[in-house]
Design a protein around this motif. Structure first.
Motif, short mmCIF file in Angstrom:
data_model
loop_
_atom_site.label_atom_id
_atom_site.label_comp_id
_atom_site.label_asym_id
_atom_site.label_seq_id
_atom_site.Cartn_x
_atom_site.Cartn_y
_atom_site.Cartn_z
N ASN A 1 -11.56 27.80 27.10
CA ASN A 1 -12.92 27.69 27.81
C ASN A 1 -12.67 26.60 28.79
OD1 ASN A 1 -12.72 25.07 26.32
ND2 ASN A 1 -14.31 25.53 25.19
N ASN B 1 -9.66 30.30 17.52
CA ASN B 1 -11.18 30.81 17.50
C ASN B 1 -12.19 29.88 16.71
OD1 ASN B 1 -10.70 32.91 18.96
ND2 ASN B 1 -9.98 34.40 17.36
N MET C 1 -13.20 26.89 18.71
CA MET C 1 -14.28 27.39 19.47
C MET C 1 -15.52 27.61 19.09
SD MET C 1 -13.07 30.24 22.26
CE MET C 1 -12.79 31.61 21.33
N ARG D 1 -18.81 24.98 19.29
CA ARG D 1 -20.21 25.55 19.74
C ARG D 1 -21.06 25.05 19.02
NH1 ARG D 1 -18.38 31.45 20.64
NH2 ARG D 1 -17.30 31.06 22.63
N ALA E 1 -19.18 21.80 23.19
CA ALA E 1 -18.24 22.89 23.69
C ALA E 1 -18.13 22.29 25.00
CB ALA E 1 -18.82 24.31 23.83
N ASP E 2 -19.01 21.73 25.79
CA ASP E 2 -18.65 21.26 27.24
C ASP E 2 -17.47 20.06 27.29
OD1 ASP E 2 -20.09 23.30 28.12
OD2 ASP E 2 -22.13 21.77 28.74
N MET F 1 -18.37 28.30 31.15
CA MET F 1 -17.45 28.18 30.34
C MET F 1 -17.26 29.18 28.91
SD MET F 1 -17.95 25.39 27.50
CE MET F 1 -18.05 26.60 26.30
N GLU F 2 -18.68 29.51 28.66
CA GLU F 2 -18.72 30.29 27.82
C GLU F 2 -17.94 31.79 28.17
OE1 GLU F 2 -20.82 30.26 24.62
OE2 GLU F 2 -19.93 28.22 25.34
N GLY F 3 -18.06 31.94 29.55
CA GLY F 3 -17.23 33.01 30.08
C GLY F 3 -15.95 33.16 29.67
N THR F 4 -15.03 32.13 29.91
CA THR F 4 -13.58 32.09 29.69
C THR F 4 -13.42 32.34 28.18
OG1 THR F 4 -13.78 29.93 29.87
CG2 THR F 4 -12.66 31.15 31.50
N GLY F 5 -14.44 31.63 27.28
CA GLY F 5 -14.26 31.93 26.13
C GLY F 5 -14.40 33.03 25.56
N PHE G 1 -11.43 35.30 26.47
CA PHE G 1 -10.34 34.97 25.35
C PHE G 1 -10.50 35.86 24.04
CE2 PHE G 1 -7.92 32.73 22.04
CZ PHE G 1 -6.56 32.88 22.49
N GLU G 2 -11.70 35.83 23.45
CA GLU G 2 -12.03 36.54 22.43
C GLU G 2 -11.73 38.20 22.77
OE1 GLU G 2 -16.04 35.59 21.16
OE2 GLU G 2 -15.55 33.45 20.91
N GLN H 1 -8.29 39.25 22.41
CA GLN H 1 -7.78 39.26 21.01
C GLN H 1 -8.32 40.52 20.59
OE1 GLN H 1 -9.09 35.82 19.03
NE2 GLN H 1 -7.25 34.57 19.78
#
Lengths: 626, 674, 170
Positions: free
Chosen positions: B581, B609, B612, B616, B621-622, C1-5, C8-9, C12
């Motif tokens: 992220n 995961n 992550m 959240r 998360a930031d 940033m949610e975007g990059t997360g 990645f999901e 996978q």
């Protein structure tokens, strides 16, 4: 789920009945071209309008109604764009052209509700002014024989029942219950079917090799990596009649003893991928693919593999490498794929069009097939007619028809009254043929004799205003880009051939370069590892053979007879037309133009770099080349 | 395989199971030119030099076409000649033709075949783009401008070493042989074995030369320059001076070294014997104390780096013994220097090795004394020959001389270190005499000898049956390790040498470095062993005396300090981490979870995961920047993560939440905390 | 940033769906490129790790096929067909006009602001419409001329700035 032969027969009956009951069917072309012109909007409009009026008619999106729709591209017209989207009414076979969303209410009102034709949307013969109602009556189709393209535009490619209603999967049923694998191979051998993808190897022989090869696991691969620029017959079959391809593969699988197949499709054909995937899923859903098909001992599965942009993957060993997830580099043969192919197992690789011919050969027999074409090249061949010809598009004709018939009778001659110069046939692997070959029969062997090949069937008509050296350079650029880089003759040879062609088209070549080009071309033909490399010099060799004078003009006189090669042109200003506005001089990047204001200007030919800016900028058309 | 006869240029030749036309033609007395054909590697069929005309079939590549009964073959026709010349001309056009100043001038196959085919002019343009030379590896240099893309290195690295460091990238005229992403060689998993150099026909892959530094040291009056020579050098250096592979040249080699100006000419055999003693006692110790088995040898630096990169879980199984080269360096810098009244920096230790990996080994940070490296410079066999030639020494006219003492004495058991199976045989020789002191009968142990990739043997000793395995080529090592790990096979000891045939086939040996040369060298080594007076390491009194005098005997805390080492998990590839992220805040906690192979296989992506999700859920998360990184080099200790600068190992799905809360969340600084 | 997360999901998930099979490498790369719009080096290393093959092999495959890009592509990928039919009907001037309008230097395919990528493609099989230009493989524009293509380009640009204004407004 179909569990027996009877189940399939019952389904066929049901599908035929359902088809008969439909009084009216509206087929809207959903080929790449028509979609680009908004056929999807037309489709929506039909659906909405029919729903609004509560009319129970079925509207279907169909692959290019009457392939090729571009065949309607009459001289004076700029082509398909203005002709599409196409709408066909079944069962009458009425074809409307250039249908817009706004036309839909009128068509429904007139054609459906009042049984009147919308005349303004019908085909008008440009010569006679006659209106042609039925698609089949359009003169363009009279010389054609459709076997591979039989269903394209007639069946809904996304509906397996429609295929079954049109006689689909009858051949599969026949082989499973009435024929042994050897019977099939004999029938295909007897039919004389030869591979439509390039070299024309007898399909039955290929199957016989694979059948006799040792191994429990065998594969059938359908080569849908139609990479020749200017060829799109395989795309049309995959998009327009995907089940025909599956059926051909299954018959091949049964014949050689394979239980798994792959279809390798170019990534540039997303619609073909989508349709094939749906066809596989539909066939699986009703048990036509999977274990013990129709209750027989035969099991078969098909996977779709998408290419990723490499022309060389049309070569069978490169294609296998690509399916295995590797760089698509060919390997030496022997061993041939029929002995050791995909993952080392015996494998046959047939091209799409070849497989599309299999089912009709089985149902109608080898003798029926052999009535078309020549004794050594039976059947039909699909060509993609393109270039400076009046009617461009796909034509399926019996083998042995002459080039003249295709170019002039079917293709309607050259567009804009241009004079015929050559035909480039077989894409980058093929060669250029000239006027003297117009009466040559189009079949595998005749073409090979004159240094060309059918290849996958691309046919580009070239007019007098094209430079043959430039044509050769175009194809060399292509193969040079697409060479996999493995063997020296192809990797380095095509690079240097292109270098020499560039020298020739820019007037920097000597006589020695010309003979070096020829020598090199022969070495590449002799030495390259795979078919791509071996045939890469064909465009150069055939143009050298038939248009040597053009090469010599570039080399000796530093002139391009067709006036195409930019570097060999000189720019001049017409003293009559020039108003002396100075715009050209202001924009010249090398200050090669001089002249007093309001007086005719001149170009210093020594300084001029031939960028063409002056010509582009001049508002009076005073700049010309010679 | 096939039988029958073919006709080659009018002569009838039996097929006799020949694999391809090339072999049959060779039997007819004709050697077809090739760039990409190696009998040890798969058939590639790309150079097209070996094409011949077969009646009825036209031109075929002889390397990839099997002979068939009745074939009529013509090897030299106008078409084959035109083809071969043109291929050479095409290759030359694209080749950086600085031939006169090229390292491979004289041994370059392109140069040789150009001459042989009579190519005297290149009618095409030049290479259009000059690519940068990769100088980053301590062992190898890659000059892509000289590469002819025959793919020999690619197949060698993939098929024989199982590594796949090199591969083709791009296509057509833009094709290159390169590392992953074109990374510098020093930043990928290359183990420096130099086998790619051994098969490279041109100067595209060469050994990084240390010749100049050695000259400099020799010419420095303030330095005592000591040289050690590995066993496999003596049976190969003669090849550079016209001798056959395996022909004895030890005496001339020593004489040449002395003439070059080395102050002491010692023999690596000395520490090879010492290695055998230490390693054999280590094995006996492990057998006795129930230590980790099998014991893997650790003399081969390429194998050691390979194990560090790919088998972190086996590092405990590697013998802790330093290699003979490094034992030697340690002795010189720690003890010999003192004895001659010098400090370590005043003594320069040079080694001459058949190996390119030794250049890397000498630079390992563990191997230093008083801040200076134990081994300062490593020359390959070819580099030494180069120095001899440069000095104008007429090698073949030299009167043989002998090594200096005390570090110049070795047994026959040390000589055979140069061949695959040699280390194991030496250990067997030591142990059998050690456990039954009266028994002096068995010296030779044939089951471990030869070029075969995997050799297995059993030996009865001290009332116990020891199961032994010997492998050469890392692909074979990988196969064996998989069998061991799966429980399919068990051994007490395993010898691994990266190069085919062992050190005698090392990447630093003279060209041609093929199977024929290797067999010759192997024969030479065993002949030298037979000619030696001593055949067991423990009979070498210089070694036993040195062990007594400097360490108070073998295998104790003292030897452990100076003659042994340890190993570290090592990352395979450098490069950016995968962004999981992005960050919004200026100073987030940086959390890298290792997704290198070892951790990946242990499920590190699940942990990633989980982090992550936790970030959240906790709304931070930031403030947490998550990344997947490729190896934190703690592969032997479960999944590793790095939080800012702290490395935490043994992270599991079970403890992930706790670690996240106590180690990560606590460092995240959302504004409300402040 | 949610975007990059998410990416990645997704990465996978793609690997898992293909069961980490090496024979699916090309399909995996195709799907991953859809997510990332190109193939970042570290993602390729990750794929190599997951498939247990040397990263050089993945790099070799990724650079072999024309479809793959190792550098970020623009938001709009404009492909000019240069197949035979398009070539003889003047695809080259269209290509030049686009490059000139976007100020692309020689060898440069993507604009500095990552808005536009201009590529040629050997044949889209839509020869009847020659010359053909596609935008993001979705829109097909047939019978193009240099003037037409610039009109298409300007329409996209206009749509973009409108969107920007809307965003700024919001």
């Amino acid at each position: 789920m179909l569990k027996s032969r009877q189940d399939l027969k019952a389904l066929t009956e049901r599908a035929r009945e359902a088809l008969k009951k439909e009084k009216l069917r509206i087929l809207i072309c959903a080929g790449t071209g028509c979609v680009a012109n908004g056929s999807l909007g037309v489709y929506e409009a039909f659906r909405e309008e029919l729903a609004k009026r509560s009319l129970p008619y079925k509207v279907e999106l169909v692959q290019e109604v009457e392939h090729p729709a571009t065949a309607l591209n009459i001289s004076g017209c700029h082509g398909f764009c203005q002709m599409g989207p196409l709408v066909r009414f079944e069962p009458q076979g009425v074809l409307y052209l250039k249908v817009k969303k706004e036309d839909v209410p009128e068509i429904i009102e007139e054609h459906i509700l009042h049984n009147r034709l919308v005349e303004r949307l019908l085909y008008h013969n440009p010569l006679t002014g006659q209106v042609v109602v039925r698609e089949d009556d359009i003169p363009f189709y009279q010389n054609q024989v459709r076997i591979a393209l039989e269903h394209c535009g007639r069946v809904n490619p996304e509906d397996i029942n429609d295929y079954v209603a049109h006689g689909g999967y009858q051949a599969l049923e026949k082989v499973l219950f009435e024929m042994t694998p050897d019977d099939i191979i004999k029938e295909v051998l007897d039919s004389g079917l030869r591979g439509r993808g390039g070299a024309g190897f007898p399909t039955g022989r290929k199957w016989a090799f694979a059948r006799s090869a040792a191994g429990d696991k065998k594969y059938v691969i359908c080569n849908g990596d139609e990479g020749d620029p200017g060829a799109f017959m395989d795309r049309s079959v995959m998009e327009g009649d995907p089940h025909r391809v599956l059926e051909g593969m299954m018959i091949a699988g049964y014949a050689i003893g394979a239980d798994e197949g792959y279809i390798y499709v170019r990534a540039e054909y997303p619609l073909a991928v989508k349709r094939l995937k749906k066809a596989v899923a539909d066939a699986e859903a009703i048990g036509l693919l999977g274990d013990r098909i129709l209750g027989s001992d035969f099991s078969f599965r098909i996977h779709i593999k998408e290419g990723a942009g490499a022309f060389v993957c049309g070569e069978e060993t490169a294609l296998i490498a690509s399916i295995e997830g590797q760089r698509g580099m060919p390997r030496p043969r022997p061993p041939f794929p029929a002995q050791s192919g995909l993952w080392g197992c015996p494998t046959i690789i047939n091209n799409v069009e070849t497989l599309a011919n299999v089912a009709p050969i089985i149902t109608r027999g080898a003798n029926w097939f052999k009535q078309y074409g020549t004794p050594a090249s039976p059947g039909t061949k699909t060509f993609a007619l393109a270039g400076q010809v009046a009617h461009t598009g796909l034509v399926e004709v019996p083998m042995g028809i002459t080039l003249r018939e295709v170019v002039f009778n079917i293709g309607g001659g050259l567009r804009d009254g241009k004079e015929f110069k050559a035909v480039q046939i077989g894409g980058p692997s093929g060669g250029c043929l000239t006027e003297e070959h117009l009466d040559l029969p189009l079949d595998f062997d005749s073409l090979q004799k004159v240094g060309a090949m059918i290849g996958s069937g691309g046919m580009v008509v070239i007019g007098q205003d094209s430079c043959m050296v430039e044509v050769a350079r175009f194809f060399m650029t292509f193969v040079q880009n697409e060479s996999c880089g493995k063997c020296v003759p192809c990797r380095e040879g095509t690079k240097r051939m292109l270098e020499l062609l560039n020298k020739i088209t820019t007037g920097k070549a000597t006589e020695e370069d010309l003979s070096l080009l020829e020598e090199l071309a022969l070495v590449v033909k002799d030495g390259a590892l795979c078919g791509l490399g071996k045939t890469a010099p064909n465009p150069v060799l055939t143009t050298l053979r038939y248009f040597r004078d053009e090469y010599e003009a570039h080399v000796r006189e530093k002139k391009c007879p067709a006036g195409v090669c930019k570097a060999l042109l000189s720019y001049f200003i017409d003293q009559e037309k020039c108003r002396g506005c100075g715009l050209c001089a202001k924009n010249c990047p090398v200050e090669a133009i001089s002249g007093e204001k309001k007086q005719p200007h001149t170009i210093d030919l020594v300084k001029c770099i031939k960028c063409g800016t002056c010509m582009e900028k001049c508002k009076f058309g005073a700049v010309y080349t010679a | 395989m096939s039988a029958g006869k073919v006709t080659v240029d009018g002569h009838v030749v039996e097929i006799n199971d020949a694999r391809n036309i090339l072999e049959v033609v060779r039997r007819a007395g004709i050697k077809l030119p090739t760039f990409c054909y190696h009998s040890e590697l798969s058939v590639y069929g790309a150079c097209r030099m070996c094409m011949v005309e077969v009646e009825g079939r036209g031109l075929v590549a002889s390397c990839s076409t099997p002979p068939a009964d009745g074939m009529v073959i013509h090897t030299s026709t106008p078409r084959t000649r035109r083809l071969r010349r043109m291929i050479i001309e095409l290759l030359l056009a694209n080749h950086d033709r600085e031939c006169t100043s090229c390292e491979r001038s004289g041994s370059c196959k392109l140069q040789q075949l150009a001459r042989q085919m009579g190519v005297t002019e290149v009618r095409f343009g030049q290479r259009d783009k000059k690519l940068p030379v990769d100088n980053t590896s301590p062992s190898l240099v890659k000059n892509p401008n000289k590469c002819i893309l025959c793919g020999d290195c690619v197949r060698m690295c993939k098929e024989v070493q199982g590594l796949g460091i090199w591969d083709f990238a791009f296509r057509g005229a833009k094709t290159q042989v390169t590392t992953a992403f074109g990374l510098p060689l020093a930043e990928v998993a290359c183990v420096n074995c130099g086998q790619c150099v051994a098969v490279c026909p041109t100067g595209a892959l060469t050994v990084k030369s240390e010749v100049d530094k050695v000259w400099e040291a020799i010419q420095d009056p303030g330095k005592v320059v000591v040289v050690q020579v590995a066993p496999a050098v003596r049976v190969a250096i003669g090849e550079e001076f016209g001798l056959l592979p395996g022909e004895k040249a030890t005496g001339q080699m020593v004489a040449a070294l002395k003439k070059l100006g080395f102050d002491r000419v010692f023999d690596t055999l000395f520490t090879a014997d010492m290695t055998t003693i230490e390693e054999a006692l280590e094995l006996l110790g492990r057998l006795q104390n129930g230590g980790r088995l099998p014991l893997f040898t650790s003399c081969c630096p390429a194998w050691v780096k390979y194990a560090e990169q790919f088998h972190a879980d086996l590092l405990e199984n590697l013998s802790t013994c330093r290699s003979p080269q490094q034992m030697f360096g340690s002795l010189v810098k720690k003890y010999y220097a003192r004895e001659i009244g010098k400090n370590p920096a005043e003594v320069v230790c040079v080694s001459v090795m058949p190996c390119t990996g030794k250049k890397f080994e000498a630079r390992r940070p563990e191997f230093t004394t008083g801040g200076v490296p134990d081994v300062d410079f490593v020359l390959t066999t070819v580099e030494l020959a180069q120095m001899i030639k440069e000095a104008g020494i007429v090698f073949n006219e030299l009167e043989p001389e002998v090594f200096d003492n005390p570090l110049g004495m070795g047994s026959g058991a040390a000589v055979i270190y140069g061949a695959s199976g040699g280390v194991m045989e030496s250990v067997v020789r030591f142990i059998s005499a050690h456990l039954s002191p009266g028994d002096v009968s068995r010296v030779d142990f044939y089951p471990v000898r030869g070029m075969q990739g995997i050799k297995e043997a059993e030996v009865e000793t001290g009332g116990q049956t020891l199961r032994l395995a010997v492998v050469n080529g890392l692909a074979n090592a990988e196969k064996l390790i998989n069998r061991i790990k799966s429980g399919e096979a068990f051994y007490h000891a395993v010898e691994v040498m990266a190069c085919p045939g062992g050190c005698l086939g090392g990447g630093g040996q003279p060209y041609p470095n093929n199977t024929a040369s290797r067999l010759g060298r192997m024969k030479g080594l065993y002949a030298l062993d037979r000619a030696e007076q001593l055949h067991r390491p423990q009979d070498n009194i210089f070694v036993t005396r040195a062990l007594e005098r400097w360490f108070g005997g073998p295998a104790n805390a003292n030897t452990h300090h100076s003659l042994h080492t340890r190993y570290y998990p090592r990352r395979r590839i450098s490069g950016k981490p995968v962004e999981v992220n992005g960050r919004r805040e200026e100073h987030p906690v940086e959390v890298s979870v290792c997704v290198g192979t070892n951790c990946y296989l242990k499920g590190s992506y699940d942990i990633l995961n989980k982090f992550m999700t936790l970030a959240r859920q906790m709304g931070i998360a930031d403030y947490v920047q998550l990344k997947g990184t490729f190896c934190l080099e703690h592969c032997d200790r479960g999944v590793s993560i790095k939080v800012n600068d702290e490395i935490i190992t043994n992270v599991t799905l079970d403890n992930a939440e706790e670690i996240f809360k106590t180690k990560i969340a606590i460092k995240a600084e959302p504004p409300w905390v402040v | 940033m949610e975007g990059t997360g998410r990416k990645f999901e997704k990465l996978q998930e793609i690997i898992a769906r293909h069961e980490g099979k090496v024979s699916h490498l090309i399909a995996i790369l195709q799907e991953v490129q859809q997510e990332y719009r190109y193939l970042p080096e570290e993602v390729l290393t990750y794929i190599a790790t997951a498939l247990n093959i040397p990263p050089a092999v993945v790099y070799g495959v990724a650079t072999f096929y024309a479809q793959f890009s190792l550098v970020p592509k623009g938001k709009y990928v404009i492909r000019v067909c240069d197949g035979t039919a398009c070539h003889v009907r003047g695809s080259e001037p269209i290509h030049f006009a686009l490059r000139k309008e976007l100020g692309l230097a020689e060898g440069q395919q993507t604009t500095g602001d990552l808005q536009f990528t201009v590529e040629t493609v050997s044949c889209l099989g839509a020869c009847g419409l020659a010359p053909v230009v596609t935008i993001n493989d979705q829109e097909v524009h047939g019978q193009m001329t240099p003037e037409d293509v610039l009109r298409v380009l300007r329409a996209i640009k206009a749509g973009e700035s409108q969107e920007e204004r809307r965003e700024a407004h919001a």
